[in-house]
Structure formats: structure tokens, C-alpha cells
Design a protein around this motif. Structure first.
Motif, PDB file in Angstrom:
ATOM      1  N   GLU A  83     -11.006  39.770 -12.995  1.00  0.00           N
ATOM      2  CA  GLU A  83     -10.488  40.803 -12.109  1.00  0.00           C
ATOM      3  C   GLU A  83      -9.055  41.185 -12.468  1.00  0.00           C
ATOM      4  N   HIS A  84      -8.245  40.193 -12.876  1.00  0.00           N
ATOM      5  CA  HIS A  84      -6.825  40.444 -13.148  1.00  0.00           C
ATOM      6  C   HIS A  84      -6.467  40.272 -14.622  1.00  0.00           C
ATOM      7  N   CYS A  85      -7.466  40.091 -15.492  1.00  0.00           N
ATOM      8  CA  CYS A  85      -7.237  39.922 -16.929  1.00  0.00           C
ATOM      9  C   CYS A  85      -6.307  38.737 -17.196  1.00  0.00           C
ATOM     10  N   LEU A  86      -6.617  37.596 -16.594  1.00  0.00           N
ATOM     11  CA  LEU A  86      -5.837  36.373 -16.766  1.00  0.00           C
ATOM     12  C   LEU A  86      -6.721  35.303 -17.400  1.00  0.00           C
ATOM     13  N   GLN A  87      -6.108  34.405 -18.148  1.00  0.00           N
ATOM     14  CA  GLN A  87      -6.874  33.349 -18.801  1.00  0.00           C
ATOM     15  C   GLN A  87      -5.999  32.110 -18.959  1.00  0.00           C
ATOM     16  N   ALA A  88      -6.600  30.931 -18.811  1.00  0.00           N
ATOM     17  CA  ALA A  88      -5.874  29.675 -18.969  1.00  0.00           C
ATOM     18  C   ALA A  88      -6.850  28.587 -19.353  1.00  0.00           C
ATOM     19  N   PHE A  89      -6.330  27.523 -19.958  1.00  0.00           N
ATOM     20  CA  PHE A  89      -7.169  26.361 -20.201  1.00  0.00           C
ATOM     21  C   PHE A  89      -6.393  25.077 -19.942  1.00  0.00           C
ATOM     22  N   VAL A  90      -7.152  24.013 -19.675  1.00  0.00           N
ATOM     23  CA  VAL A  90      -6.606  22.674 -19.476  1.00  0.00           C
ATOM     24  C   VAL A  90      -7.376  21.742 -20.382  1.00  0.00           C
ATOM     25  N   GLY A  91      -6.666  20.870 -21.097  1.00  0.00           N
ATOM     26  CA  GLY A  91      -7.328  19.916 -21.974  1.00  0.00           C
ATOM     27  C   GLY A  91      -6.419  18.738 -22.253  1.00  0.00           C
ATOM     28  N   VAL A  92      -6.874  17.865 -23.119  1.00  0.00           N
ATOM     29  CA  VAL A  92      -6.103  16.671 -23.454  1.00  0.00           C
ATOM     30  C   VAL A  92      -5.882  16.629 -24.960  1.00  0.00           C
ATOM     31  N   ALA A  93      -4.626  16.437 -25.354  1.00  0.00           N
ATOM     32  CA  ALA A  93      -4.250  16.363 -26.760  1.00  0.00           C
ATOM     33  C   ALA A  93      -4.071  14.911 -27.183  1.00  0.00           C
ATOM     34  N   GLU A  94      -4.299  14.656 -28.472  1.00  0.00           N
ATOM     35  CA  GLU A  94      -4.099  13.324 -29.019  1.00  0.00           C
ATOM     36  C   GLU A  94      -2.629  13.070 -29.349  1.00  0.00           C
ATOM     37  N   ASP A  95      -1.948  14.083 -29.890  1.00  0.00           N
ATOM     38  CA  ASP A  95      -0.545  13.942 -30.280  1.00  0.00           C
ATOM     39  C   ASP A  95       0.190  15.239 -29.980  1.00  0.00           C
ATOM     40  N   PRO A  96       1.029  15.264 -28.947  1.00  0.00           N
ATOM     41  CA  PRO A  96       1.347  14.122 -28.089  1.00  0.00           C
ATOM     42  C   PRO A  96       0.189  13.834 -27.111  1.00  0.00           C
ATOM     43  N   LEU A  97       0.057  12.566 -26.709  1.00  0.00           N
ATOM     44  CA  LEU A  97      -0.971  12.223 -25.725  1.00  0.00           C
ATOM     45  C   LEU A  97      -0.553  12.817 -24.390  1.00  0.00           C
ATOM     46  N   ALA A  98      -1.219  13.883 -24.006  1.00  0.00           N
ATOM     47  CA  ALA A  98      -0.814  14.597 -22.792  1.00  0.00           C
ATOM     48  C   ALA A  98      -1.910  15.548 -22.359  1.00  0.00           C
ATOM     49  N   ILE A  99      -1.903  15.846 -21.073  1.00  0.00           N
ATOM     50  CA  ILE A  99      -2.706  16.949 -20.541  1.00  0.00           C
ATOM     51  C   ILE A  99      -1.961  18.239 -20.865  1.00  0.00           C
ATOM     52  N   ILE A 100      -2.618  19.158 -21.537  1.00  0.00           N
ATOM     53  CA  ILE A 100      -2.003  20.431 -21.917  1.00  0.00           C
ATOM     54  C   ILE A 100      -2.588  21.539 -21.050  1.00  0.00           C
ATOM     55  N   ILE A 101      -1.719  22.326 -20.452  1.00  0.00           N
ATOM     56  CA  ILE A 101      -2.121  23.508 -19.685  1.00  0.00           C
ATOM     57  C   ILE A 101      -1.497  24.723 -20.367  1.00  0.00           C
ATOM     58  N   ALA A 102      -2.313  25.709 -20.712  1.00  0.00           N
ATOM     59  CA  ALA A 102      -1.800  26.907 -21.382  1.00  0.00           C
ATOM     60  C   ALA A 102      -2.260  28.157 -20.649  1.00  0.00           C
ATOM     61  N   PHE A 103      -1.348  29.115 -20.492  1.00  0.00           N
ATOM     62  CA  PHE A 103      -1.632  30.376 -19.800  1.00  0.00           C
ATOM     63  C   PHE A 103      -1.468  31.532 -20.771  1.00  0.00           C
ATOM     64  N   ARG A 104      -2.408  32.473 -20.704  1.00  0.00           N
ATOM     65  CA  ARG A 104      -2.344  33.650 -21.555  1.00  0.00           C
ATOM     66  C   ARG A 104      -1.309  34.641 -21.024  1.00  0.00           C
ATOM     67  N   GLY A 105      -0.623  35.281 -21.946  1.00  0.00           N
ATOM     68  CA  GLY A 105       0.340  36.302 -21.580  1.00  0.00           C
ATOM     69  C   GLY A 105      -0.293  37.676 -21.462  1.00  0.00           C
ATOM     70  N   THR A 106       0.540  38.669 -21.465  1.00  0.00           N
ATOM     71  CA  THR A 106       0.091  40.044 -21.269  1.00  0.00           C
ATOM     72  C   THR A 106      -0.590  40.589 -22.513  1.00  0.00           C
ATOM     73  N   ASN A 107      -1.680  41.285 -22.324  1.00  0.00           N
ATOM     74  CA  ASN A 107      -2.357  41.973 -23.405  1.00  0.00           C
ATOM     75  C   ASN A 107      -1.436  43.050 -23.974  1.00  0.00           C
ATOM     76  N   GLU A 108      -1.363  43.120 -25.327  1.00  0.00           N
ATOM     77  CA  GLU A 108      -0.443  44.092 -25.937  1.00  0.00           C
ATOM     78  C   GLU A 108      -0.729  45.519 -25.513  1.00  0.00           C
ATOM     79  N   HIS A 109      -1.978  45.812 -25.228  1.00  0.00           N
ATOM     80  CA  HIS A 109      -2.361  47.171 -24.843  1.00  0.00           C
ATOM     81  C   HIS A 109      -1.624  47.616 -23.580  1.00  0.00           C
ATOM     82  N   SER A 110      -1.334  46.658 -22.706  1.00  0.00           N
ATOM     83  CA  SER A 110      -0.676  46.988 -21.441  1.00  0.00           C
ATOM     84  C   SER A 110       0.766  46.519 -21.393  1.00  0.00           C
ATOM     85  N   LEU A 111       1.309  46.059 -22.545  1.00  0.00           N
ATOM     86  CA  LEU A 111       2.652  45.485 -22.539  1.00  0.00           C
ATOM     87  C   LEU A 111       3.708  46.488 -22.099  1.00  0.00           C
TER      88      LEU A 111
END
Length: 356
Positions: A83-111
């Protein structure tokens, strides 16, 4: 006449000193985040990958931007707010050992439209003990009032049950950086997490001076990376004479820029002061480049399909994904399960899903 000019001068000096005093509240000389170049080059790959439209490749971490420094990463949750053209993911990395949360930025078309819309009104933040703190309504709403927040927080909770009390690192580029900052603060204030680190790239200002001061105290392990003449970190505008109302960055900034001429050009990574508005860092140049906004550490920061918010999914993934009444998509897995089998089961058949 002399008395009038004297009165004007005294009034001006009082206003000037008041402005300085309010800005100094944000300045911290201790407990500032320590910049780690290696970590930055890892996190920028996560912030780049979250832009991709192929959800199958993202979910199985087999995409063109997945691997290299992020090898071994496993996604627990991938959420798309169609609905709002937003995207994110959550996962676990080996190095560094951590929960990683990443959020997508603005689409260039609408920048360009997004930049023009950055003059939106400020909004009172609904957090305890944050009187007079004001934030950008659009960025705050993108994180707090969409499908993104509950999906992200639920995934973090599941990851911690399996992996224990490991570090949480939140990242994002552009508007994704703004959402990452709100997520980091949310985790500390509302979830009482004490191992939260935030690193953003090309992040705009998101609140006033009071908010910046509170944020820097609550989430001190935060780095904002800015690139040369990148336009977005200069927005919304900073007005030195209006300390209570103006937008103001929180620390700590690391400014990337080039020095030299011709073939003798060197990349500088300058660690800025604790004010959040170091006049010798990105504020020392004009913010007039969208090109500088779209590449950080040599990594492309933008969508693979910049014209739309189109997403692509393998038919198997499409059938197993969760959708709400508005068509927003959530792909989840149990942290204890391996993605290897799932990756092998997904064939090359894709089923495009369009969202503008």
C-alpha cells in the motif's frame, strides 16, 4: 537613537546565545559511537539488497546483491507494505553475529517528489518523557503506522528466542535510514533492548533539536554516513536561528568525500563531532547531488526496477506468503529451520506481482 540600536544589539545577542544553548544540548563528547569501516561496508550491502524487487531471491539470500560480505545471512522475515511501497527484512548474520534489520529507502522514480515533500509539518512523538520532541510526520508514520513495525518487532522476538540476547543492528538508506532510526529508538524505549546499534546511509533529518538530544542519549551507538554532496542529508532544511522548530541531525556523522585532482584522488572518511551538525562535515558543502545519494562505498543504493514499486515472487513463495486485507505481503520462517532446502525447492518460474 543610540539607545534603540543598543537595545536591538542586546536583544540579538540574547537570541543568538539562546540559539547556541539549545544546539549545545545535542553535543556529546563521550559515549559517542565508534566508527568501524569494515562494519560499514557490510551494512551498506544489506541496505542495498533490501531495495531488490525479487522477493524469492531476497528471502533465500541468493540475489545479485546477496553474498560477498553478507555471506551466511539468513532472513527470518521479509515484509512488503504494498500500500505504501515500503519493504524491510529481519535476519541473522554470522559476522558480525547479530540480528540485522534493514529498511528500503525511496524508489528513485519518486525521489524528486519525495524531496519536494520534505517540508511536511512536524509531529509530536508519542513516547514517554519526550515533551517538546517533534519528528517528521511522514517518516514517523512510515515506520509506526504501517505493516512494517509489527512484522519487524515480531521477527526480532522470534530471533531472540532462538539465538539468545545477541546484538541488534538496524540499517537503511535514505528514507530507509529514517525508518531505521525510529526502529532503533522503538527497540530501546518500548522493548527495553540494550544492545541496539544503528547505522544509516544518506539519512535525512527526522526531528527537532530536542528529539536529536534525546535520541543521542537513548541510542548512543548510532552512526550516520553521509556521502560528499548528497542532497538528502541536507533535508529537511536546518535553520540555525530557529533551534526549537528546525530539523536537526543527531550524532554521530561520518562524512565520505574525495580530495585531490585528476588521477590522484583519495577517499576520506571523516569522523565528525558530537553535535550532529558539524559545520566541517557535510554541512560544509552544498547538498545538490542525487548522484552522490545513490552510491555509498561503491555500492548501488537503489531499486533494480526504479520506475515502479513492482515486486516479483516465485509461485511457490507466493502460495506460502501471508497477505493482509490490503494485499501487504509477509514471508516468515522459523529461525531453527534452514533455508537450504527451501532454496533448492524454488524453481526458476516466477510470478510477477505489480504494485505502484
Amino acid at each position: 537613537m543610540g539607545k534603540i540600536w543598543c537595545l536591538i544589539l542586546v536583544t540579538w545577542l540574547c537570541l543568538f546565545s539562546f540559539s547556541d544553548g539549545r544546539e549545545l544540548k545535542v553535543r556529546h563528547t563521550s559515549h559517542l559511537a565508534q566508527y568501524n569501516h569494515t562494519l560499514a561496508t557490510i551494512l551498506v550491502e544489506f541496505a542495498s539488497a533490501v531495495y531488490l524487487s525479487d522477493l524469492t531471491q531476497l528471502f533465500t539470500w541468493t540475489c545479485s546483491r546477496c553474498g560477498d560480505l553478507t555471506k551466511g545471512f539468513e532472513i527470518i522475515e521479509l515484509v512488503v507494505d504494498v500500500e505504501h511501497c515500503l519493504q524491510a527484512f529481519v535476519g541473522v548474520a554470522e559476522d558480525p553475529l547479530a540480528i540485522i534489520i534493514a529498511f528500503r529507502g525511496t524508489n528513485e522514480h519518486s525521489l524528486q517528489n519525495w524531496i519536494e515533500d520534505l517540508y511536511w509539518k512536524q509531529h509530536e512523538i508519542n513516547y514517554p518523557d519526550m515533551d517538546d520532541a517533534m519528528v517528521h510526520r511522514g517518516f514517523y508514520t512510515a515506520y509506526h503506522n504501517t505493516t512494517i513495525r509489527p512484522a519487524v518487532l515480531g521477527a526480532v522476538e522470534r530471533a531472540k528466542k532462538f539465538y539468545g540476547d545477541i546484538q541488534i543492528i538496524v540499517t537503511g538508506h535514505s528514507m530507509g535510514g529514517a525508518m531505521a532510526a525510529f526502529c532503533g529508538l522503538d527497540l530501546v524505549v518500548n522493548k527495553q533492548e540494550n544492545k541496539v546499534q544503528v547505522m544509516t546511509f544518506g539519512q535525512p533529518r527526522i526531528g527537532n533539536g530536542v528529539f536529536a538530544s534525546l535520541y543521542s542519549r537513548l541510542v548512543p551507538n548510532t552512526i550516520r554516513v553521509t556521502n560528499d554532496h548528497d542532497i538528502v542529508p541536507h533535508l529537511p532544511p536546518y535553520y540555525y536561528r530557529l533551534p526549537q522548530k528546525t530539523y536537526q541531525h543527531f550524532p554521530r556523522e561520518v562524512w565520505l568525500y574525495n580530495i585531490g585532482l585528476g588521477s590522484l584522488v583519495y577517499r576520506v572518511e571523516k569522523i565528525c563531532d558530537g553535535s550532529g551538525e558539524d559545520p566541517d562535515c557535510s554541512r560544509s558543502v552544498s547538498g545538490n547531488s542525487i548522484t552522490d545519494h545513490l552510491v555509498y562505498y561503491g555500492v548501488d543504493m537503489g531499486s533494480d526496477d526504479p520506475a515502479t514499486c513492482r515486486i516479483v515472487m516465485n509461485s511457490n513463495v507466493l502460495n506460502t506468503s501471508t497477505r493482509d486485507s490490503k494485499g501487504n505481503i509477509i514471508l516468515s520462517r522459523d529461525p531453527a529451520s534452514s533455508l537450504l532446502k527451501s532454496s533448492q525447492e524454488f524453481d526458476d518460474q516466477i510470478d510477477p506481482v505489480n504494485s505502484d
